[in-house]
Design a protein around this motif. Structure first.
Motif, PDB file in Angstrom:
ATOM      1  N   PHE A   1       4.068  -6.920   1.360  1.00  0.00           N
ATOM      2  CA  PHE A   1       3.392  -6.962   0.034  1.00  0.00           C
ATOM      3  C   PHE A   1       2.295  -8.083   0.045  1.00  0.00           C
ATOM      4  O   PHE A   1       3.002  -9.290   0.492  1.00  0.00           O
ATOM      5  CB  PHE A   1       4.205  -7.020  -1.205  1.00  0.00           C
ATOM      6  CG  PHE A   1       5.180  -5.712  -1.424  1.00  0.00           C
ATOM      7  CD1 PHE A   1       4.461  -4.825  -2.453  1.00  0.00           C
ATOM      8  CD2 PHE A   1       6.265  -5.660  -0.705  1.00  0.00           C
ATOM      9  CE1 PHE A   1       5.316  -3.488  -2.427  1.00  0.00           C
ATOM     10  CE2 PHE A   1       6.957  -4.450  -1.006  1.00  0.00           C
ATOM     11  CZ  PHE A   1       6.367  -3.436  -1.936  1.00  0.00           C
TER      12      PHE A   1
ATOM     13  N   ALA B   1       4.024  -1.748  -5.808  1.00  0.00           N
ATOM     14  CA  ALA B   1       2.692  -2.470  -5.450  1.00  0.00           C
ATOM     15  C   ALA B   1       1.759  -2.016  -6.801  1.00  0.00           C
ATOM     16  O   ALA B   1       0.796  -2.858  -7.038  1.00  0.00           O
ATOM     17  CB  ALA B   1       2.123  -1.910  -4.340  1.00  0.00           C
TER      18      ALA B   1
ATOM     19  N   VAL C   1       0.462  -3.095  -0.537  1.00  0.00           N
ATOM     20  CA  VAL C   1       1.729  -2.954   0.389  1.00  0.00           C
ATOM     21  C   VAL C   1       1.270  -2.133   1.772  1.00  0.00           C
ATOM     22  O   VAL C   1       0.444  -1.333   1.734  1.00  0.00           O
ATOM     23  CB  VAL C   1       2.818  -2.621  -0.171  1.00  0.00           C
ATOM     24  CG1 VAL C   1       2.477  -0.779  -0.520  1.00  0.00           C
ATOM     25  CG2 VAL C   1       3.877  -2.260   0.733  1.00  0.00           C
TER      26      VAL C   1
END
Length: 483
Positions: A192, A281, A288
């Motif tokens: 991430f 995300a 991500v």
């Protein structure tokens, strides 16, 4: 029966050199794709035995094969020699004491696995030569089974394309034919990316990658109620984004190990996990990306091979452990909980017996219900080649897998006896296959029928490279010197 007894005798004659190989590998435990010394030891003994040796198989610097014989079917016998981190332990001692604190150790018995498989292959080689039989036996020294999935990379590279039958074994508490159930799996990193900022002065300007990881984990934990009960999902945060709490973490990584009973189930479950990552995300306004690290297919069984290997084991009978072996095993059993011992019996569908420290039987074919299973890269081989695997008793009943107790028993006489016992059974099956072409044909027909309508999809995508040490194949010799 005379043929069987002759190959057993060859195993006995050759055993000392292979016990020594197993002990040398135990003495230098090496983990995923770092097994330079272990691979070198295997290659040297293969050459000494007269095998035609190939190194750097499938571009893996610690993969090695040795072939002997001419014409006929190609029978592969699979071996491994990788260790586990953090399991260093003094040999033979029934109390936890590392040789090197934090060091590696053979907590899955792969020092025995590779040496025992090569011993079986060497016995078959000598038997073929002595009897003028057609056929080729090929030993596969495979690295990185513990999370590295080397056999999947080897399958992808075509290393098994000309193999007719594959045979393998694994050290265990009991002896018998492996119940062909394992979980397909993928190990995937989810990376991430967010935006750093001052966590107190300007928190509204930050976008936390660590928040995204935590939300993903929550989402996956909610998913557990709604996935097959045989599936498994595990995770570890491998990068939390830093140590400073007053900085909004701009990066974070969580590694997932996703398992399911079959390849199709695995692929569906992975897609669900990916959607959860994308949702995390979206909620945190981060991005991500995912990165596949390794993957194994589930085991595909083979009725004709399993039935014949079971027959070979019944002819052979259990390993002959003596009073000293039993006494040593009792010392290790004293370090286990009752649950450890009960679970060991349950895994093989057996009723617990008090006062029984070592296996004295061949467990029934298809023993156990398959509820206590893990993953293995032998599974990937089994999708492309008819494959059979057995368990060989080499340690005390109740020994936990991946434990210091298992490491400590890896050089004991009982371990050597169990290794030779497994080699005899595998060599017997290989000889049967060389002389019984109908058995080979039946195994191939069974294999085709099990995969009918289910195309093989290697769980390792084509664009994923094995996580080799820095320098790749060229670093092999450097790795040996570093030890």
């Amino acid at each position: 029966m005379k043929n069987t007894e002759r190959v057993w005798s060859i195993v006995e004659e050759k055993s000392p050199a292979f016990f020594a190989l197993s002990d040398r590998v135990w003495d230098s435990p090496e983990t995923n794709y770092q097994e330079f010394q272990s691979a070198s030891e295997h290659a040297r003994l293969l050459e000494a035995e007269g095998f035609r040796v190939e190194r750097n198989v499938a571009g893996l610097p610690t993969a090695v094969t040795g072939e002997a014989g001419e014409g006929g079917p190609v029978i592969a016998i699979l071996g491994e020699f990788d260790a586990l981190p953090g399991l260093s332990q003094v040999a033979g001692l029934a109390e936890e004491r590392p040789v090197v604190p934090g060091g590696n150790g053979h907590g899955c018995g792969h020092n025995l696995l590779g040496s025992g498989s090569m011993l079986a292959a060497a016995a078959v080689k000598d038997y073929l030569k002595a009897n003028g039989l057609k056929g080729r036996v090929r030993y596969y020294g495979c690295p990185a089974e513990e999370g590295g999935s080397s056999k999947g990379f080897m399958v992808r590279a075509g290393a098994f394309d000309d193999v007719d039958i594959a045979i393998s074994w694994h050290p265990a508490a009991f002896s018998g034919v492996n119940n062909p159930i394992s979980l397909a799996c993928n190990e995937i990193n989810f990376h991430f990316s967010g935006r750093a900022s001052h966590a107190s002065a300007t928190p509204h300007l930050g976008r936390s990658a660590l928040d995204a990881v935590e939300l993903m984990n929550v989402g996956v934990n909610y998913m557990r109620e709604h996935m097959p009960s045989s599936a498994r999902v595990h995770y570890a945060i491998t990068d939390a984004g830093g140590d400073a709490p007053n900085v909004v973490q701009a990066r974070a990584t969580v590694r997932y190990l996703i398992r399911a009973r079959s390849l199709p189930d695995l692929l569906g479950l992975i897609e669900r996990v990916k959607k959860i990552a994308e949702g995390a995300a979206l909620m945190t306004e981060t991005t991500v990306r995912h990165e596949v690290i390794s993957g194994d297919a589930n085991l595909v069984g083979n009725g004709p091979l399993e039935a014949r290997l079971h027959t070979c084991l019944e002819r052979l009978g259990p390993a002959a452990f003596d009073a000293a072996d039993l006494e040593t095993a009792r010392k290790f059993q004293a370090t286990y909980t009752p649950d450890d011992i009960a679970a060991s019996y349950a895994r093989f569908g057996l009723t617990p017996r008090k006062g029984q420290p070592l296996c004295d039987m061949i467990y029934p074919l298809y023993g156990g219900d398959g509820s206590i299973v893990g993953s293995t890269d032998v599974g990937t081989v089994s999708w492309v080649v008819p494959t059979v695997q057995m368990r060989g008793a080499t340690y005390a009943i109740g020994t936990p897998g991946h434990s210091w107790q298992l490491v400590a028993q890896g050089k004991l006489p009982a371990a050597h006896k169990g290794m030779a016992h497994a080699a005899k059974a595998m060599a017997s099956l290989a000889i049967d296959l060389m002389s019984d072409h109908e058995l080979v044909a039946a195994a191939k027909a069974d294999h085709r029928s099990r995969l009918d309508g289910t195309p093989f999809v290697n769980p390792i995508p084509d664009d994923v490279d094995p996580p080799l040490p820095a320098g790749g194949a060229g670093s092999a010799e450097k790795g040996v010197q570093a030890l």
